[in-house]
Write a protein that holds these residues in place. Sequence first.
Motif, PDB file in Angstrom:
ATOM      1  N   LYS A   1       3.023  48.802  39.942  1.00  0.00           N
ATOM      2  CA  LYS A   1       3.701  49.247  41.169  1.00  0.00           C
ATOM      3  C   LYS A   1       4.242  48.092  42.018  1.00  0.00           C
ATOM      4  O   LYS A   1       5.155  48.295  42.816  1.00  0.00           O
ATOM      5  CB  LYS A   1       2.728  50.060  42.034  1.00  0.00           C
ATOM      6  CG  LYS A   1       2.489  51.475  41.585  1.00  0.00           C
ATOM      7  CD  LYS A   1       1.680  52.197  42.659  1.00  0.00           C
ATOM      8  CE  LYS A   1       1.572  53.676  42.386  1.00  0.00           C
ATOM      9  NZ  LYS A   1       0.823  54.363  43.485  1.00  0.00           N
ATOM     10  N   GLY A   2       3.638  46.896  41.861  1.00  0.00           N
ATOM     11  CA  GLY A   2       4.076  45.817  42.746  1.00  0.00           C
ATOM     12  C   GLY A   2       3.781  44.429  42.215  1.00  0.00           C
ATOM     13  O   GLY A   2       2.901  44.240  41.364  1.00  0.00           O
ATOM     14  N   ILE A   3       4.550  43.459  42.709  1.00  0.00           N
ATOM     15  CA  ILE A   3       4.366  42.040  42.362  1.00  0.00           C
ATOM     16  C   ILE A   3       4.399  41.214  43.645  1.00  0.00           C
ATOM     17  O   ILE A   3       5.291  41.401  44.482  1.00  0.00           O
ATOM     18  CB  ILE A   3       5.473  41.536  41.414  1.00  0.00           C
ATOM     19  CG1 ILE A   3       5.421  42.274  40.066  1.00  0.00           C
ATOM     20  CG2 ILE A   3       5.341  40.024  41.180  1.00  0.00           C
ATOM     21  CD1 ILE A   3       6.592  41.948  39.135  1.00  0.00           C
ATOM     22  N   PHE A   4       3.441  40.317  43.780  1.00  0.00           N
ATOM     23  CA  PHE A   4       3.444  39.360  44.875  1.00  0.00           C
ATOM     24  C   PHE A   4       3.875  38.008  44.324  1.00  0.00           C
ATOM     25  O   PHE A   4       3.246  37.457  43.430  1.00  0.00           O
ATOM     26  CB  PHE A   4       2.040  39.254  45.493  1.00  0.00           C
ATOM     27  CG  PHE A   4       1.882  38.131  46.506  1.00  0.00           C
ATOM     28  CD1 PHE A   4       2.828  37.918  47.495  1.00  0.00           C
ATOM     29  CD2 PHE A   4       0.774  37.294  46.471  1.00  0.00           C
ATOM     30  CE1 PHE A   4       2.685  36.893  48.431  1.00  0.00           C
ATOM     31  CE2 PHE A   4       0.609  36.270  47.403  1.00  0.00           C
ATOM     32  CZ  PHE A   4       1.565  36.066  48.383  1.00  0.00           C
TER      33      PHE A   4
ATOM     34  N   LYS B   1      14.506  48.048  36.050  1.00  0.00           N
ATOM     35  CA  LYS B   1      13.343  48.829  36.476  1.00  0.00           C
ATOM     36  C   LYS B   1      13.419  49.037  37.987  1.00  0.00           C
ATOM     37  O   LYS B   1      13.600  48.089  38.743  1.00  0.00           O
ATOM     38  CB  LYS B   1      12.064  48.061  36.116  1.00  0.00           C
ATOM     39  CG  LYS B   1      10.785  48.784  36.458  1.00  0.00           C
ATOM     40  CD  LYS B   1      10.414  49.810  35.410  1.00  0.00           C
ATOM     41  CE  LYS B   1       9.023  50.381  35.679  1.00  0.00           C
ATOM     42  NZ  LYS B   1       8.653  51.412  34.709  1.00  0.00           N
ATOM     43  N   SER B   2      13.311  50.270  38.415  1.00  0.00           N
ATOM     44  CA  SER B   2      13.362  50.544  39.858  1.00  0.00           C
ATOM     45  C   SER B   2      11.979  50.933  40.369  1.00  0.00           C
ATOM     46  O   SER B   2      11.085  51.274  39.592  1.00  0.00           O
ATOM     47  CB  SER B   2      14.361  51.674  40.144  1.00  0.00           C
ATOM     48  OG  SER B   2      13.963  52.852  39.470  1.00  0.00           O
ATOM     49  N   GLY B   3      11.814  50.863  41.676  1.00  0.00           N
ATOM     50  CA  GLY B   3      10.563  51.320  42.291  1.00  0.00           C
ATOM     51  C   GLY B   3       9.437  50.310  42.313  1.00  0.00           C
ATOM     52  O   GLY B   3       8.317  50.629  42.722  1.00  0.00           O
ATOM     53  N   ILE B   4       9.689  49.059  41.869  1.00  0.00           N
ATOM     54  CA  ILE B   4       8.664  48.023  41.910  1.00  0.00           C
ATOM     55  C   ILE B   4       8.724  47.335  43.276  1.00  0.00           C
ATOM     56  O   ILE B   4       9.778  46.850  43.688  1.00  0.00           O
ATOM     57  CB  ILE B   4       8.857  46.972  40.795  1.00  0.00           C
ATOM     58  CG1 ILE B   4       8.873  47.641  39.422  1.00  0.00           C
ATOM     59  CG2 ILE B   4       7.759  45.903  40.865  1.00  0.00           C
ATOM     60  CD1 ILE B   4       7.591  48.311  39.012  1.00  0.00           C
ATOM     61  N   VAL B   5       7.597  47.294  43.962  1.00  0.00           N
ATOM     62  CA  VAL B   5       7.539  46.653  45.281  1.00  0.00           C
ATOM     63  C   VAL B   5       7.274  45.160  45.095  1.00  0.00           C
ATOM     64  O   VAL B   5       6.253  44.774  44.520  1.00  0.00           O
ATOM     65  CB  VAL B   5       6.421  47.269  46.152  1.00  0.00           C
ATOM     66  CG1 VAL B   5       6.269  46.481  47.452  1.00  0.00           C
ATOM     67  CG2 VAL B   5       6.731  48.728  46.442  1.00  0.00           C
TER      68      VAL B   5
END
Length: 313
Positions: free
Chosen positions: A213-216, A235-239
Motif C-alpha cells: 500500500k505504501g513506500i517511504f 501501478k496506481s494507489g501506492i502511497v
Amino acid sequence: MNTKRKLLALTAGLALAGFTSFASAQEVYIPLVSKGFQHQFWQAVKQGADQAAKEYKVKVTFEGPETEQQVDKQIDMLSAAMAKKPAAIGFAALDSKAAIPLLKKAQAAKIPVIAFDSGVDSDIPVTTATTNNVAAAALAADKMAEKIGGEGEVAVIAHDQTSRTGVDRRDGFLNQIKAKYPKIKVVDVQYGGDQLKSAEIAKALLQAHPKLKGIFGTNEPGAIGAGKGIKEAKKSGIVIIGFDSGKAQKDMINDGTIAGAITQNPVGIGYKTVEAAVKTLKGEKLPKIIDTGFYYYDKSNMNDPKVAAVLYD
C-alpha cells in the motif's frame, strides 16, 4: 593609569585585535565537506553556508563526492581540507565511523569540527547542525498510516545504512509503525542511494508484494525513484511519503505521484554550520545539537509562507 587599569586596557586591546584578526576573511578559512553536491538539497545547504560566510566575513568552501556512496572519496576530501590548516571544519559524514581517525587528528591539531546534517559516532564534533531525523521519520510514519487507513503492507527505500541520517530515518519510521500501528506491516527495507536504483527497487517491491500500500523514501532520490518506479510499473494507489524537497519531488506531489514529504531546512543547516564555527572560534559555548527543524508538506500547504521558505528547487 594604575596597574589594574593598564591590565584591563591591554586585555581589551588584545581582544579587539583578536576579533579583528578573526574577522579577516583571508585568515579564517572554514571548509565544508558535504555528503554530496549533486542533489538540490546540498545546493541549498551551500546557499546557507555562503550566506553566513558573507555575514561573518569568513572564507568558506563547499565540496562533496559525486555520489553518496563514495565514502573513501569523502575521506580523501576531508584529509585534503585538513592539510590546508583551516580555522575550523564543517563535516557531513557519509559513514558515521569511517572518518573518526581523521577527526581525532583534527582534534589534536585544535581544529574544531562542526558536524552538519549527519553526525558521527564520536563526541569530537563541537556541535551538530541537523534535523531531528528520528522525530521527522516518525511524522512520516504517522502520515503514511493516515493515508493507508491504519492497516496494510508498506516498505522503506532508505538511502544508506551507514550515515546517521540513513539509520535515524529508517529506525524512526520503523519504530513509530511498531509502537503505534499494529495493523501495519513493514514487509521490506531496501537501500537505494540514487534515483535509478530506487526506481528498480520500487518495481521489485511491487512484484514481490502485490498487496503493498505504501513506500517511504528516506531522501530526495529515494522518494523520486520510488515515484518513477511506480509510474513505470503503471501501478496506481501506492502511497509514497518522501523526504526533502527539490523540483522533481514537488512536481510529483503536485501531480499526485507522491502523497507528501518531510522537508528539512537545508539553508538553515548550512547557515548554522558556519555560524557555529564562528562562535566556537570566538570561544562561545554551543549546545551539542542545533535542531534546524522540519515540516510535513503536501499540495495543501506548499504555499504556506513558513513551509515555502524551506522548500527548494
